[in-house]
Design an enzyme around this catalytic site. Structure first.
Site, mmCIF file in Angstrom:
data_model
loop_
_atom_site.group_PDB
_atom_site.id
_atom_site.type_symbol
_atom_site.label_atom_id
_atom_site.label_comp_id
_atom_site.label_asym_id
_atom_site.label_seq_id
_atom_site.Cartn_x
_atom_site.Cartn_y
_atom_site.Cartn_z
ATOM 1 N N ASN A 1 41.722 30.548 47.938
ATOM 2 C CA ASN A 1 41.084 31.574 48.746
ATOM 3 C C ASN A 1 40.484 30.972 50.006
ATOM 4 O O ASN A 1 40.246 29.760 50.096
ATOM 5 C CB ASN A 1 39.938 32.218 47.949
ATOM 6 C CG ASN A 1 40.415 33.121 46.853
ATOM 7 O OD1 ASN A 1 40.915 34.200 47.097
ATOM 8 N ND2 ASN A 1 40.267 32.673 45.622
ATOM 9 N N CYS B 1 46.042 33.002 41.968
ATOM 10 C CA CYS B 1 46.388 34.150 41.134
ATOM 11 C C CYS B 1 47.273 33.669 39.993
ATOM 12 O O CYS B 1 48.303 33.033 40.239
ATOM 13 C CB CYS B 1 47.118 35.217 41.949
ATOM 14 S SG CYS B 1 47.696 36.604 40.958
#
Length: 308
Positions: free
Chosen positions: A259, A250
């Protein structure tokens, strides 16, 4: 070396799940190496060919904030008719305008469960974000679009620490009630653990939001993503966000590392005998190919095992 795990089904888990592939958007958005349009388009096409669906293709965020995705319109145009059925992230009404101009059918909005991250990511307060999203969702639904809502920082926030479960449920419920068809609960900085997942899902259920409307978005910062996925499977969740090769983070939370890797998820699901429709070898080869364009190896353990 074996290329598939031994299948040993576990009791009371879903028979089939959907893998919501975010590699082309969430996976690439924080990469400093700008990936050319043609490579992004081929990446999406490869993921689709491997059986992944849906594949979130890009985001119509302002290029000043996420330079990697400044070419969103070009990517979607190059994808042609196939691109119209792929979801894209839209931050506001201007982003929605661009999606409508291209005839897209699926969008996602990205909300925050905490005050600080709402300010940093959206330039809005926790409450003000709903006023920003309401016209986006209303206009999208009126145009026949499907709308997904992400809730970030559901398990912890790098500025605020632990996030109260009731606060996450309140934010999620409000985003869902705007008109979203699905709510994706994000462990943005990867601090969640299995018991926390169970407690959060129980709280959503008690608040009247059924498991069928929920998806999980785990990050593997502390190596907990698969354990957390298993806890969510036990609760009945059937949609999981994942990123090919474990790409992603992010741009507004530096502790939000990779992720959950699509390949790592597929390996576990295969071992449990849970159907998903994805060709593991094909995705792993695609991740190896993309890693070559990024100039570094894939962080996915399964990709490394299958392609080295």
């Amino acid at each position: 070396m074996t290329e598939l795990p031994m299948t040993v089904p576990a009791a009371d888990l879903p028979a089939r799940v959907t893998i919501y592939e975010v590699g082309a958007r969430d996976g690439l958005q924080n990469e400093s190496t700008i990936v050319p349009v043609e490579v992004k388009v081929e990446f999406v096409q490869r993921l689709l060919a491997a059986g992944l669906s849906p594949v979130e293709a890009t985001s119509f965020v302002h290029p000043r904030w996420v330079p990697q995705l400044a070419d969103a319109g070009d990517v979607m145009t190059a994808l042609g008719d196939a691109g119209r059925d792929l979801p894209v992230l839209v931050p506001n009404e201007r982003g929605l305008d661009r999606a409508l101009e291209l005839g897209l059918r699926h969008i996602a909005i990205f909300g925050s469960a905490t005050e600080t991250f709402a300010q940093k990511n959206l330039n809005r307060s926790l409450d003000e974000q709903f006023a920003m999203f309401e016209p986006v969702v209303t206009r999208a639904r009126d145009a026949g679009m499907d709308v997904r809502a992400y809730v970030s920082m559901c398990f912890g926030d790098p500025w605020e620490g632990a996030v109260p479960i009731d606060q996450v449920v309140s934010v999620g419920r409000r985003l869902f009630d705007l008109g979203a068809s699905q709510l994706s609960l994000g462990d943005t900085i990867g601090v969640g653990t299995a018991g926390h997942v169970t407690a959060l899902l129980d709280a959503f259920s008690q608040a009247g939001l059924g498991i069928e409307h929920l998806a999980m978005h785990f990050h593997d910062t502390y190596g907990q993503a698969l354990a957390n996925t298993y806890a969510a499977l036990q609760a009945g969740v059937t949609t999981y966000d994942a990123s090919a090769g474990g790409l992603g983070g992010c741009p507004y939370a530096k502790s939000a590392t990779g992720n959950l890797a699509t390949e790592d998820l597929v390996w576990m699901l295969d071992g449990l005998g849970i159907e998903h429709g994805v060709d593991l070898r094909s995705v792993a080869e695609t991740s190896r190919w993309m890693a070559g364009h990024l100039g570094r190896p894939s962080p996915s353990a399964v990709v490394r095992a299958l392609t080295t």
